[in-house]
Design a protein around this motif. Structure first.
Motif, short mmCIF file in Angstrom:
data_model
loop_
_atom_site.label_atom_id
_atom_site.label_comp_id
_atom_site.label_asym_id
_atom_site.label_seq_id
_atom_site.Cartn_x
_atom_site.Cartn_y
_atom_site.Cartn_z
N ALA A 142 0.83 -1.21 0.00
CA ALA A 142 0.00 0.00 0.00
C ALA A 142 0.87 1.26 0.00
CB ALA A 142 -0.94 0.00 1.20
N LEU B 213 -5.85 8.04 -7.35
CA LEU B 213 -6.36 7.26 -6.23
C LEU B 213 -7.70 7.83 -5.78
CD1 LEU B 213 -5.99 5.16 -3.96
CD2 LEU B 213 -4.74 6.92 -2.71
N VAL C 261 -11.25 5.85 -5.52
CA VAL C 261 -11.91 5.75 -4.22
C VAL C 261 -13.28 6.41 -4.26
CG1 VAL C 261 -11.80 6.60 -1.83
CG2 VAL C 261 -9.81 5.49 -2.87
N SER D 179 -16.49 -4.33 1.12
CA SER D 179 -15.31 -5.19 1.20
C SER D 179 -15.71 -6.62 1.55
CB SER D 179 -14.36 -4.67 2.27
OG SER D 179 -14.90 -4.90 3.56
N GLN E 50 -4.85 1.86 4.52
CA GLN E 50 -6.23 2.18 4.17
C GLN E 50 -6.35 3.66 3.86
OE1 GLN E 50 -9.11 1.01 7.09
NE2 GLN E 50 -8.62 -1.14 6.95
N GLU F 287 -7.91 -1.54 -0.74
CA GLU F 287 -7.73 -2.03 -2.10
C GLU F 287 -7.69 -3.54 -2.06
OE1 GLU F 287 -5.44 -0.73 -6.10
OE2 GLU F 287 -4.33 -0.53 -4.23
N THR F 288 -8.53 -4.16 -2.86
CA THR F 288 -8.60 -5.62 -2.96
C THR F 288 -8.20 -6.03 -4.38
OG1 THR F 288 -10.88 -5.74 -3.77
CG2 THR F 288 -10.57 -5.57 -1.36
N GLY G 28 -10.32 -4.35 -6.82
CA GLY G 28 -10.33 -2.89 -6.79
C GLY G 28 -10.66 -2.36 -5.41
N TRP G 29 -10.89 -1.05 -5.31
CA TRP G 29 -11.18 -0.42 -4.03
C TRP G 29 -12.57 -0.81 -3.55
CZ3 TRP G 29 -7.74 1.95 -1.05
CH2 TRP G 29 -6.52 2.31 -1.64
N LYS G 30 -12.67 -1.06 -2.24
CA LYS G 30 -13.94 -1.46 -1.62
C LYS G 30 -14.12 -0.68 -0.32
CE LYS G 30 -14.86 -4.65 -4.66
NZ LYS G 30 -16.00 -4.55 -5.57
#
Length: 132
Positions: free
Chosen positions: A8, A20, A24, A48, A89, A112-113, A116-118
């Motif tokens: 990260a 970013l 987000v 997530s 995060q 970020e998974t 993508g972002w969750k």
């Protein structure tokens, strides 16, 4: 195994913060729009894996948001405010106006998974100075 915090930090250093922010805020906007449309499936997809495990299915998730986060469920406007990063995060403050005209600020925890972002959590916070 790659250390998630190190990964990260590298991403934060390499990816422009504006890019970013777009990724987000897009996820948050997608979920807020889904709540307006009562499209629970799309709203659920923005959560997530941790939130999905806790809620078990989209109906439980929708009931939790409707009962516990009524301004988000009934949002009519959202303005993005401050953003910070902490422990891998991103925390994004969103000032939400609900369908009655009441305004409240919420801090979204974003992770970020692989998909993508969750959204990994939401909590009410003090209104930012600029929003008051």
């Amino acid at each position: 195994m790659v250390n998630r915090n190190l990964f990260a930090a590298i991403v934060m250093a390499v990816v422009p913060f504006s890019a970013l922010a777009d990724a987000v805020t897009d996820v948050i906007e997608r979920q807020l729009d889904a709540f307006i449309a009562r499209d629970i499936g799309t709203a659920w997809e923005q959560a997530s894996p941790m939130i999905q495990r806790q809620m078990r299915d989209p109906r439980n998730f929708a009931a939790m948001v409707e009962m516990g986060y009524a301004p988000i469920w009934n949002n009519s406007d959202a303005r993005f405010s401050g953003r910070t990063t902490r422990d891998g995060q991103v925390q994004q403050v969103v000032v939400i106006t609900d369908d009655t005209g009441a305004t409240q600020a919420f801090e979204y925890d974003m992770i970020e998974t692989e998909a993508g972002w969750k959204i990994n959590g939401v909590r009410p916070v003090e209104m930012p100075d600029a929003a008051v």
